[in-house]
Design a protein around this motif. Structure first.
Motif, PDB file in Angstrom:
ATOM      1  N   LEU A  50      12.158   5.800   0.558  1.00  0.00           N
ATOM      2  CA  LEU A  50      11.258   5.819  -0.592  1.00  0.00           C
ATOM      3  C   LEU A  50       9.821   5.547  -0.151  1.00  0.00           C
ATOM      4  O   LEU A  50       8.866   5.927  -0.829  1.00  0.00           O
ATOM      5  CB  LEU A  50      11.702   4.773  -1.616  1.00  0.00           C
ATOM      6  CG  LEU A  50      12.941   5.144  -2.448  1.00  0.00           C
ATOM      7  CD1 LEU A  50      13.567   3.901  -3.070  1.00  0.00           C
ATOM      8  CD2 LEU A  50      12.588   6.163  -3.517  1.00  0.00           C
ATOM      9  N   SER A  51       9.661   4.887   0.992  1.00  0.00           N
ATOM     10  CA  SER A  51       8.341   4.620   1.552  1.00  0.00           C
ATOM     11  C   SER A  51       7.946   5.758   2.481  1.00  0.00           C
ATOM     12  O   SER A  51       8.603   6.798   2.526  1.00  0.00           O
ATOM     13  CB  SER A  51       8.370   3.300   2.324  1.00  0.00           C
ATOM     14  OG  SER A  51       9.099   3.446   3.532  1.00  0.00           O
ATOM     15  N   ASP A  52       6.871   5.569   3.271  1.00  0.00           N
ATOM     16  CA  ASP A  52       6.512   6.569   4.276  1.00  0.00           C
ATOM     17  C   ASP A  52       6.989   6.150   5.661  1.00  0.00           C
ATOM     18  O   ASP A  52       6.588   6.724   6.668  1.00  0.00           O
ATOM     19  CB  ASP A  52       4.999   6.831   4.278  1.00  0.00           C
ATOM     20  CG  ASP A  52       4.186   5.583   4.582  1.00  0.00           C
ATOM     21  OD1 ASP A  52       4.778   4.510   4.790  1.00  0.00           O
ATOM     22  OD2 ASP A  52       2.939   5.684   4.605  1.00  0.00           O
ATOM     23  N   ASP A  53       7.874   5.160   5.717  1.00  0.00           N
ATOM     24  CA  ASP A  53       8.468   4.675   6.966  1.00  0.00           C
ATOM     25  C   ASP A  53       9.951   5.008   6.941  1.00  0.00           C
ATOM     26  O   ASP A  53      10.710   4.439   6.145  1.00  0.00           O
ATOM     27  CB  ASP A  53       8.254   3.166   7.102  1.00  0.00           C
ATOM     28  CG  ASP A  53       8.804   2.597   8.407  1.00  0.00           C
ATOM     29  OD1 ASP A  53       9.549   3.307   9.104  1.00  0.00           O
ATOM     30  OD2 ASP A  53       8.489   1.425   8.713  1.00  0.00           O
ATOM     31  N   ALA A  54      10.377   5.921   7.797  1.00  0.00           N
ATOM     32  CA  ALA A  54      11.756   6.413   7.778  1.00  0.00           C
ATOM     33  C   ALA A  54      12.783   5.316   8.033  1.00  0.00           C
ATOM     34  O   ALA A  54      13.969   5.490   7.718  1.00  0.00           O
ATOM     35  CB  ALA A  54      11.919   7.509   8.827  1.00  0.00           C
ATOM     36  N   LYS A  55      12.371   4.192   8.578  1.00  0.00           N
ATOM     37  CA  LYS A  55      13.306   3.122   8.905  1.00  0.00           C
ATOM     38  C   LYS A  55      13.572   2.182   7.728  1.00  0.00           C
ATOM     39  O   LYS A  55      14.489   1.362   7.780  1.00  0.00           O
ATOM     40  CB  LYS A  55      12.776   2.319  10.096  1.00  0.00           C
ATOM     41  CG  LYS A  55      12.687   3.142  11.384  1.00  0.00           C
ATOM     42  CD  LYS A  55      12.139   2.306  12.528  1.00  0.00           C
ATOM     43  CE  LYS A  55      12.034   3.138  13.807  1.00  0.00           C
ATOM     44  NZ  LYS A  55      11.474   2.344  14.935  1.00  0.00           N
ATOM     45  N   LYS A  56      12.773   2.285   6.672  1.00  0.00           N
ATOM     46  CA  LYS A  56      12.943   1.413   5.507  1.00  0.00           C
ATOM     47  C   LYS A  56      13.903   2.075   4.527  1.00  0.00           C
ATOM     48  O   LYS A  56      13.505   2.873   3.676  1.00  0.00           O
ATOM     49  CB  LYS A  56      11.596   1.134   4.852  1.00  0.00           C
ATOM     50  CG  LYS A  56      10.672   0.279   5.718  1.00  0.00           C
ATOM     51  CD  LYS A  56       9.360  -0.029   5.000  1.00  0.00           C
ATOM     52  CE  LYS A  56       8.474  -0.940   5.849  1.00  0.00           C
ATOM     53  NZ  LYS A  56       7.170  -1.227   5.191  1.00  0.00           N
ATOM     54  N   LEU A  57      15.183   1.737   4.638  1.00  0.00           N
ATOM     55  CA  LEU A  57      16.212   2.389   3.842  1.00  0.00           C
ATOM     56  C   LEU A  57      16.474   1.636   2.537  1.00  0.00           C
ATOM     57  O   LEU A  57      15.781   0.675   2.210  1.00  0.00           O
ATOM     58  CB  LEU A  57      17.490   2.512   4.671  1.00  0.00           C
ATOM     59  CG  LEU A  57      17.345   3.276   5.994  1.00  0.00           C
ATOM     60  CD1 LEU A  57      18.689   3.353   6.719  1.00  0.00           C
ATOM     61  CD2 LEU A  57      16.777   4.672   5.764  1.00  0.00           C
ATOM     62  N   SER A  58      17.482   2.101   1.800  1.00  0.00           N
ATOM     63  CA  SER A  58      17.866   1.565   0.504  1.00  0.00           C
ATOM     64  C   SER A  58      16.672   1.554  -0.444  1.00  0.00           C
ATOM     65  O   SER A  58      16.065   2.598  -0.671  1.00  0.00           O
ATOM     66  CB  SER A  58      18.472   0.174   0.644  1.00  0.00           C
ATOM     67  OG  SER A  58      19.098  -0.200  -0.586  1.00  0.00           O
ATOM     68  N   ARG A  59      16.290   0.381  -0.979  1.00  0.00           N
ATOM     69  CA  ARG A  59      15.184   0.307  -1.930  1.00  0.00           C
ATOM     70  C   ARG A  59      14.147  -0.709  -1.429  1.00  0.00           C
ATOM     71  O   ARG A  59      14.159  -1.876  -1.826  1.00  0.00           O
ATOM     72  CB  ARG A  59      15.690  -0.084  -3.309  1.00  0.00           C
ATOM     73  CG  ARG A  59      14.595  -0.083  -4.382  1.00  0.00           C
ATOM     74  CD  ARG A  59      15.163  -0.356  -5.764  1.00  0.00           C
ATOM     75  NE  ARG A  59      14.112  -0.333  -6.773  1.00  0.00           N
ATOM     76  CZ  ARG A  59      14.328  -0.375  -8.085  1.00  0.00           C
ATOM     77  NH1 ARG A  59      15.570  -0.463  -8.540  1.00  0.00           N
ATOM     78  NH2 ARG A  59      13.332  -0.351  -8.948  1.00  0.00           N
ATOM     79  N   PRO A  60      13.241  -0.270  -0.562  1.00  0.00           N
ATOM     80  CA  PRO A  60      12.229  -1.193  -0.040  1.00  0.00           C
ATOM     81  C   PRO A  60      11.231  -1.582  -1.131  1.00  0.00           C
ATOM     82  O   PRO A  60      11.089  -0.894  -2.140  1.00  0.00           O
ATOM     83  CB  PRO A  60      11.548  -0.384   1.063  1.00  0.00           C
ATOM     84  CG  PRO A  60      11.730   1.048   0.650  1.00  0.00           C
ATOM     85  CD  PRO A  60      13.069   1.088  -0.035  1.00  0.00           C
ATOM     86  N   ASN A  61      10.541  -2.691  -0.913  1.00  0.00           N
ATOM     87  CA  ASN A  61       9.482  -3.093  -1.842  1.00  0.00           C
ATOM     88  C   ASN A  61       8.355  -3.732  -1.056  1.00  0.00           C
ATOM     89  O   ASN A  61       8.474  -3.999   0.142  1.00  0.00           O
ATOM     90  CB  ASN A  61      10.018  -4.048  -2.917  1.00  0.00           C
ATOM     91  CG  ASN A  61      10.720  -5.255  -2.315  1.00  0.00           C
ATOM     92  OD1 ASN A  61      10.151  -5.991  -1.517  1.00  0.00           O
ATOM     93  ND2 ASN A  61      11.976  -5.461  -2.688  1.00  0.00           N
ATOM     94  N   GLY A  62       7.233  -3.966  -1.736  1.00  0.00           N
ATOM     95  CA  GLY A  62       6.103  -4.595  -1.079  1.00  0.00           C
ATOM     96  C   GLY A  62       5.396  -3.718  -0.065  1.00  0.00           C
ATOM     97  O   GLY A  62       4.719  -4.217   0.823  1.00  0.00           O
TER      98      GLY A  62
END
Length: 553
Positions: A490-502
């Protein structure tokens, strides 16, 4: 178990004229490409059918099967006696020979002829590539021969329908030789993949040939010495480009393994383009059927967002319900499970990955105000405890989840999903958008990040801010914004999976697509020309002396 290509090759497709009759298409409106595919050339369209959008969670290495579900859903609706038509995107050769594979579905939920569709099909992508590169040739020829338009900076890039990272950055040498009045020059450029090109977007957003030619003429090729935009029309390239695309603009008619009509036309990627099939194909399907099933590329944060915020605005349509596709395996990957253990029950990983699915459901229901159904592609390794966990989580989120067996059973495995979709389509809803078209460019990007991605906003490089300031000073406003970012998060970082925040997405470039009529915000490390993997699919695709293809999927 037969492979996808073996299942497709064993199918005996109906004559395409018989498929056309199911939609009431007269033979005079068909341009036949053999007996199993044709182009449709209707003089008038009247979109009126119910529209179902199929999207998915953020993709994983396990695959979710969005196209497979779209096809199985349509076949299931057909089995229930409904007049239905698919409207899908054309595959790009880059992913076919790269890592993703084709886009004709899988198992017993496929469109055929599968090999043709995944390879050259009716030549649409080649025509788009040729029209794009004709403009590039005319730009450089114009500069070489005196540069009457005073082009100082070239924006428009060449393209090809293949993953080739070596073409991301190239140096062009344009020698004048002994040609009178010509001046040699060098400049740097880079190729885009055809699916990310503006000509692809123009073809998919044009409503007819006249609109196509206008949009081609509106393409911004670069800036002159005064900082003003130079457009393709000033190079007198729009007529020739439209001529190259005169057949490509016509939707392609094929069929599923079960004989359900399918329009496969246009193929922009959703991570670096707008990710939807052509408006012309969607209009045609909605004019001929009572129900149209379409899809949008990659996750709902990309494909569905662009379908709803961009395509629906431009085309004046909206879906009656939205289907979000997921698998238990994919959710476990989002929850941190190792790929080698996906066949083992892992409720901890599943529960950690479920927030990705639930965020997409939340977006459809609360941001866009549309009925939402979760379609779970069933695997035999899914345990009852895992199935129950998904069903309960979706119920708690106010969405119905249906486990489907379309891969193994085709339309029969999609009937339960089809019944649920038909019920949801009868509910009254009014599409709302994630951002206001009249807001400034930065605000629109910020709203997408906050409302759709669940982030805290965006950061812009100095170069991006300078371009935004220049565009807004020239009166460019009221246009949709397409964000190009990784599809895996959901972010622009492919490693941040599931539902990242902040998080904030980092916008490093803004591109004005004057012909397509939207802006592209390039975020993170996303590339407009993908590369091949260490072991590309091309290494496993082969053909024998009798023409039998293996390894294509």
């Amino acid at each position: 178990m037969l492979s996808d290509i073996e299942i497709a090759e064993n199918c005996k497709p109906q004559d395409i004229r018989k498929i056309a009759k199911k939609l009431g298409i007269k033979e005079k409106d068909l341009e036949l490409y053999g007996s199993d595919k044709a182009k449709i050339n209707l003089e008038k369209v009247n979109p009126k059918s119910k529209l179902i959008l199929v999207t998915a969670i953020n993709p994983t290495a396990s695959g979710e099967g969005k196209t497979t579900v779209s096809i199985g859903l349509a076949d299931g609706m057909s089995k229930l006696g409904k007049k239905v038509c698919l409207a899908l995107r054309e595959p790009s050769l880059g992913p076919v020979f790269g890592i993703k594979g084709g886009a004709a579905g899988g198992g017993y939920a496929q469109v055929v002829p599968m090999a043709d569709i995944n390879l050259h099909f009716t030549g649409d992508l080649h025509a788009i590539t040729a029209a794009n590169n004709l403009l590039c040739a005319m730009i450089d020829n114009h500069i070489l021969r005196g540069n009457v338009l005073g082009i100082k900076e070239v924006y428009f890039r060449r393209c090809m329908d293949m993953n080739d990272r070596a073409l991301r950055d190239i140096t062009l040498h344009n020698p004048a030789g002994n040609m009178k009045g010509c001046v040699s020059y060098d400049r740097t450029e880079g190729f885009e993949i055809t699916a990310a090109s503006e000509v692809m977007a123009v073809l998919c957003l044009a409503t007819d040939l006249k609109d196509l030619k206008k949009r081609l003429g509106d393409i911004v090729v670069g800036l002159n010495g005064n900082g003003d935009f130079v457009r393709a029309r000033e190079l007198k390239a729009d007529g020739a480009m439209a001529t190259l695309l005169k057949d490509a603009i016509k939707p392609n008619l094929v069929q599923t393994l079960e004989g359900t009509p399918a329009l496969v036309h246009g193929g922009p990627f959703a991570n670096i383009a707008h990710g939807c099939n052509s408006i012309r194909a969607t209009y045609t399907a909605m004019s001929l059927a009572d129900y149209t099933v379409t899809e949008a590329g990659f996750g709902a944060d990309l494909g569905a967002e662009k379908f709803l915020d961009t395509k629906c605005r431009i085309a004046g349509i909206e879906p009656d319900c939205v289907v979000v596709v997921a698998t238990v395996k994919a959710l476990k990957l989002h929850g941190g499970a190792d790929k080698s253990t996906l066949t083992e029950e892992n409720l901890t990983a599943l529960n950690a990955g479920l927030p990705n699915l639930l965020k997409h459901v939340e977006n459809i229901k609360n941001v866009y105000k549309k009925p939402c159904i979760v379609a779970m592609n069933r695997f035999f390794t899914d345990t009852q405890a895992e199935i129950d966990a998904v069903l309960q989580a979706c119920k708690d989120a106010g969405a119905t989840a249906v486990f489907t067996d379309v891969f193994l059973k085709g339309g029969e495995g999609g009937k339960e999903l089809a019944k649920t979709v038909l019920e949801e389509c009868e509910k009254q809803s009014k599409l709302e958008f994630a951002y206001d078209l009249n807001d400034g460019i930065c605000k629109k990007v910020e709203d997408i990040v906050k409302n759709v991605y669940g982030g805290d906003g965006a950061e812009f490089t100095e170069e991006a801010l300078a371009k935004i300031g220049n565009m807004e000073s020239k009166g460019i406003k009221g246009l949709p914004v397409i964000i190009a970012k990784t599809q895996y998060s959901l972010s622009d970082d492919a490693k941040k999976l599931s539902r990242p925040n902040g998080f904030k997405i980092k916008v490093r470039d803004i591109i004005y697509k004057g012909g397509a009529g939207f802006l592209v915000a390039v975020a993170g490390e996303i590339m407009l020309m993908p590369g091949l993997s260490k072991t590309p699919s091309a290494e496993h695709i082969d053909i024998d002396g009798n023409g039998n293809i293996t390894g294509l999927s």
